[in-house]
Write a protein that holds these residues in place. Structure first.
Motif, mmCIF file in Angstrom:
data_model
loop_
_atom_site.group_PDB
_atom_site.id
_atom_site.type_symbol
_atom_site.label_atom_id
_atom_site.label_comp_id
_atom_site.label_asym_id
_atom_site.label_seq_id
_atom_site.Cartn_x
_atom_site.Cartn_y
_atom_site.Cartn_z
ATOM 1 N N LEU A 153 0.793 -1.228 0.000
ATOM 2 C CA LEU A 153 0.000 0.000 0.000
ATOM 3 C C LEU A 153 0.828 1.282 0.000
ATOM 4 C CD1 LEU A 153 -2.675 -1.139 2.624
ATOM 5 C CD2 LEU A 153 -2.809 -1.288 0.123
ATOM 6 N N ARG A 154 1.999 1.252 0.630
ATOM 7 C CA ARG A 154 2.879 2.424 0.695
ATOM 8 C C ARG A 154 2.170 3.644 1.290
ATOM 9 N NH1 ARG A 154 8.283 1.173 -0.630
ATOM 10 N NH2 ARG A 154 8.200 -0.630 -2.036
ATOM 11 N N SER A 155 1.305 3.417 2.245
ATOM 12 C CA SER A 155 0.567 4.532 2.841
ATOM 13 C C SER A 155 0.212 4.167 4.276
ATOM 14 C CB SER A 155 -0.704 4.832 2.046
ATOM 15 O OG SER A 155 -1.496 5.802 2.730
ATOM 16 N N TRP A 156 0.754 4.953 5.242
ATOM 17 C CA TRP A 156 0.437 4.703 6.646
ATOM 18 C C TRP A 156 -1.017 5.025 6.943
ATOM 19 C CZ3 TRP A 156 3.402 1.620 9.123
ATOM 20 C CH2 TRP A 156 4.770 1.592 8.865
ATOM 21 N N ARG A 157 -1.640 5.892 6.165
ATOM 22 C CA ARG A 157 -3.055 6.228 6.382
ATOM 23 C C ARG A 157 -3.957 5.038 6.068
ATOM 24 N NH1 ARG A 157 -4.665 11.839 3.691
ATOM 25 N NH2 ARG A 157 -6.510 11.352 4.950
ATOM 26 N N LEU A 158 -3.458 4.098 5.288
ATOM 27 C CA LEU A 158 -4.211 2.869 5.034
ATOM 28 C C LEU A 158 -3.765 1.733 5.947
ATOM 29 C CD1 LEU A 158 -4.277 2.835 1.119
ATOM 30 C CD2 LEU A 158 -6.146 3.439 2.660
ATOM 31 N N ILE A 159 -2.498 1.770 6.347
ATOM 32 C CA ILE A 159 -1.960 0.653 7.114
ATOM 33 C C ILE A 159 -2.472 0.643 8.546
ATOM 34 C CG2 ILE A 159 0.168 -0.314 8.088
ATOM 35 C CD1 ILE A 159 1.597 0.539 5.533
ATOM 36 N N TRP A 160 -2.412 1.812 9.229
ATOM 37 C CA TRP A 160 -2.758 1.771 10.646
ATOM 38 C C TRP A 160 -4.231 1.435 10.898
ATOM 39 C CZ3 TRP A 160 -6.308 4.635 13.241
ATOM 40 C CH2 TRP A 160 -6.713 5.858 12.695
ATOM 41 N N PRO A 161 -5.200 1.890 10.046
ATOM 42 C CA PRO A 161 -6.583 1.433 10.283
ATOM 43 C C PRO A 161 -6.731 -0.086 10.120
ATOM 44 C CG PRO A 161 -6.557 3.354 8.850
ATOM 45 C CD PRO A 161 -5.156 2.878 8.953
ATOM 46 N N LEU A 162 -6.003 -0.657 9.159
ATOM 47 C CA LEU A 162 -6.081 -2.108 8.981
ATOM 48 C C LEU A 162 -5.548 -2.842 10.210
ATOM 49 C CD1 LEU A 162 -5.027 -2.634 5.260
ATOM 50 C CD2 LEU A 162 -7.316 -2.660 6.247
ATOM 51 N N MET A 163 -4.436 -2.365 10.775
ATOM 52 C CA MET A 163 -3.876 -3.019 11.948
ATOM 53 C C MET A 163 -4.800 -2.884 13.155
ATOM 54 S SD MET A 163 -1.307 -4.425 10.741
ATOM 55 C CE MET A 163 -0.863 -5.149 12.306
ATOM 56 N N VAL A 164 -5.447 -1.726 13.295
ATOM 57 C CA VAL A 164 -6.421 -1.553 14.375
ATOM 58 C C VAL A 164 -7.566 -2.549 14.223
ATOM 59 C CG1 VAL A 164 -8.130 0.024 15.352
ATOM 60 C CG2 VAL A 164 -5.848 0.863 14.792
ATOM 61 N N LEU A 165 -8.019 -2.733 12.986
ATOM 62 C CA LEU A 165 -9.111 -3.678 12.747
ATOM 63 C C LEU A 165 -8.675 -5.119 13.065
ATOM 64 C CD1 LEU A 165 -10.604 -2.311 9.400
ATOM 65 C CD2 LEU A 165 -11.720 -2.352 11.641
ATOM 66 N N VAL A 166 -7.446 -5.472 12.730
ATOM 67 C CA VAL A 166 -6.969 -6.831 13.000
ATOM 68 C C VAL A 166 -6.901 -7.086 14.506
ATOM 69 C CG1 VAL A 166 -4.955 -8.344 12.845
ATOM 70 C CG2 VAL A 166 -5.724 -7.095 10.827
ATOM 71 N N VAL A 167 -6.334 -6.135 15.257
ATOM 72 C CA VAL A 167 -6.222 -6.306 16.709
ATOM 73 C C VAL A 167 -7.608 -6.338 17.344
ATOM 74 C CG1 VAL A 167 -5.376 -5.271 18.842
ATOM 75 C CG2 VAL A 167 -3.935 -5.262 16.794
ATOM 76 N N ALA A 168 -8.493 -5.450 16.889
ATOM 77 C CA ALA A 168 -9.856 -5.457 17.419
ATOM 78 C C ALA A 168 -10.569 -6.756 17.069
ATOM 79 C CB ALA A 168 -10.625 -4.259 16.868
ATOM 80 N N GLY A 169 -10.324 -7.259 15.854
ATOM 81 C CA GLY A 169 -10.936 -8.527 15.462
ATOM 82 C C GLY A 169 -10.495 -9.682 16.347
ATOM 83 N N LEU A 170 -9.234 -9.662 16.781
ATOM 84 C CA LEU A 170 -8.766 -10.683 17.718
ATOM 85 C C LEU A 170 -9.560 -10.642 19.021
ATOM 86 C CD1 LEU A 170 -4.861 -10.670 17.370
ATOM 87 C CD2 LEU A 170 -6.386 -12.602 16.955
ATOM 88 N N ALA A 171 -9.758 -9.423 19.525
ATOM 89 C CA ALA A 171 -10.518 -9.271 20.775
ATOM 90 C C ALA A 171 -11.959 -9.726 20.588
ATOM 91 C CB ALA A 171 -10.470 -7.816 21.232
ATOM 92 N N TRP A 172 -12.582 -9.342 19.471
ATOM 93 C CA TRP A 172 -13.968 -9.744 19.219
ATOM 94 C C TRP A 172 -14.090 -11.265 19.125
ATOM 95 C CZ3 TRP A 172 -16.989 -6.183 15.325
ATOM 96 C CH2 TRP A 172 -16.900 -4.848 15.739
ATOM 97 N N THR A 173 -13.174 -11.883 18.399
ATOM 98 C CA THR A 173 -13.247 -13.329 18.195
ATOM 99 C C THR A 173 -12.980 -14.082 19.499
ATOM 100 O OG1 THR A 173 -12.425 -12.952 15.958
ATOM 101 C CG2 THR A 173 -12.441 -15.208 16.743
#
Length: 397
Positions: free
Chosen positions: A296-316
């Motif tokens: 992606l070469r864009s931190w504005r796209l990367i950090w929301p994805l990482m937040v979603l992954v970590v949150a998804g771990l908690a939800w699951t």
């Protein structure tokens, strides 16, 4: 209207509603993530009993349980192996260790010595060959005067009197020095140790058999069955630590105490798994960030994805606690698997968004277009993954 079109419209509508109520969506997302984390932390339970991973009515499992009932002393055993310079020292150490473990009934439900007891004390010669029994009997007969003297006065004075009587017998021609070689060697080793400030008992095996004891003859065993705590990843950890503490108190030069058995080995395996769990998750997240940057070469796209992954771990994790009730050792590997699957969906949508952004120019139209194009495929893949994992819920896994 085709199914793909209906799915595309539904996903686009969901994205559009999220754009119109962005603050509300973020607030709900944060609240649900915090609630999921709280549920996971407060209700987390672990069952490390791997026998519960299989249906209990399987034929082999029924046979195994019947064997356990018939022979309860063979299950969940920690074997303690004691090696010492002499058999007597090994026996004393084994008995002291067994007594120390029996004094902790809250940790050990059964402690026994399979190589000790009245039967072995009275009938150990039954395990020797006929030639060995004959030779041992002859030596005992020859040593009867020596043993009688020591039994009457088991002190240094008695030993001195014994040696005096033996030398008088040699002088009278009733015995030879070669017959006294083994006792003299055994007593000399004990005397030299005493002069050096150490205690080394005479090697009675050498005296009676005329040969040094083998490793098996100076080895003893203590078998302990612990009270297992399957709410911990290492169910027998408390018992193992108690054995190590008792062994440390009995440590003497030349005495080696080791632990083996299915319980310590299983605990070591689970401990290795637990030690690597955090490192594996961190490494997976790090490699995921690197992969996202390359794609992606864009931190504005990367950090929301990482937040979603970590949150998804908690939800699951919270869903697992509420739906199943407890986790098992296989659950530890799920975090790495989830990260790989979660970031894959994020990359697909983000790449499509970047392509649509170049064409549309604005944020909202690009997000909606990406939803219409990538939405049907991602929805189908998400449903397939969901149903695949849900298929495990009715099983013992």
């Amino acid at each position: 209207m085709k199914l793909d079109d209906r799915v595309a419209r539904a996903v686009a509508a969901l994205v559009g509603a999220s754009l119109r109520h962005a603050r509300l969506v973020v607030a709900l997302f944060a609240a649900l993530t915090l609630a999921a984390g709280w549920v996971t932390v407060t209700r987390f339970e672990l069952n490390s009993d791997v026998t519960q991973l299989f249906p209990q009515d399987l034929p082999w499992r029924l046979n195994e349980r019947a064997m356990d009932v018939a022979f309860p002393d063979r299950i969940d055993v920690i074997a303690v192996v004691i090696d010492a310079p002499s058999g007597a020292a090994a026996s004393r150490t084994a008995e002291a260790l067994a007594q120390a473990l029996r004094a902790q009934p809250q940790i050990f439900r059964n402690v026994r010595r399979p190589d000790a007891g009245t039967f072995f004390e009275q009938h150990a010669a039954l395990f020797l060959s006929l030639d060995e029994v004959r030779d041992l009997t002859e030596r005992l007969i020859e040593a009867q005067p020596l043993l009688g003297s020591l039994a009457a006065d088991p002190s240094l004075r008695g030993v001195a009197e014994l040696l005096r009587s033996a030398m008088e017998g040699v002088a009278r021609g009733e015995a030879s020095l070669s017959q006294l070689a083994s006792p003299m060697v055994a007593f000399s080793a004990a005397a030299e140790a005493a002069l050096a400030g150490r205690v080394a008992e005479p090697d009675w095996n050498l005296m009676m058999t005329g040969r040094a004891a083998s490793a098996l003859e100076t080895r003893r065993f203590v078998l302990a069955q612990p009270v297992l705590d399957f709410s911990e990843l290492e169910a027998g950890h408390s018992a193992t630590e108690a054995i190590r503490a008792a062994a440390a108190a009995l440590a003497r030069p030349g005495i080696t105490i080791r632990i083996t058995g299915n319980i310590p080995m299983a605990d070591e395996e689970f401990a290795t798994l637990a030690e690597g769990a955090v490192e594996n998750v961190v490494l997976s997240l790090g490699l995921t960030v690197l992969l996202l940057w390359m794609a992606l070469r864009s931190w504005r796209l990367i950090w929301p994805l990482m937040v979603l992954v970590v949150a998804g771990l908690a939800w699951t994790a919270a869903f697992g606690v509420l739906a199943v009730g407890h986790f098992n050792p296989l659950s530890i590997a799920f975090a790495v698997l989830f990260i790989g699957l979660g970031v894959d969906f994020g990359i697909q949508y983000s790449v499509q968004y970047r392509a649509e952004r170049q064409a549309a120019g604005a944020l909202a139209p690009a997000l909606l277009a990406a939803a219409r194009v990538a939405g049907p495929g991602m929805t189908l893949a998400a449903m397939a993954c969901t149903l695949s994992f849900f298929a495990f819920i009715p099983t013992d896994y």
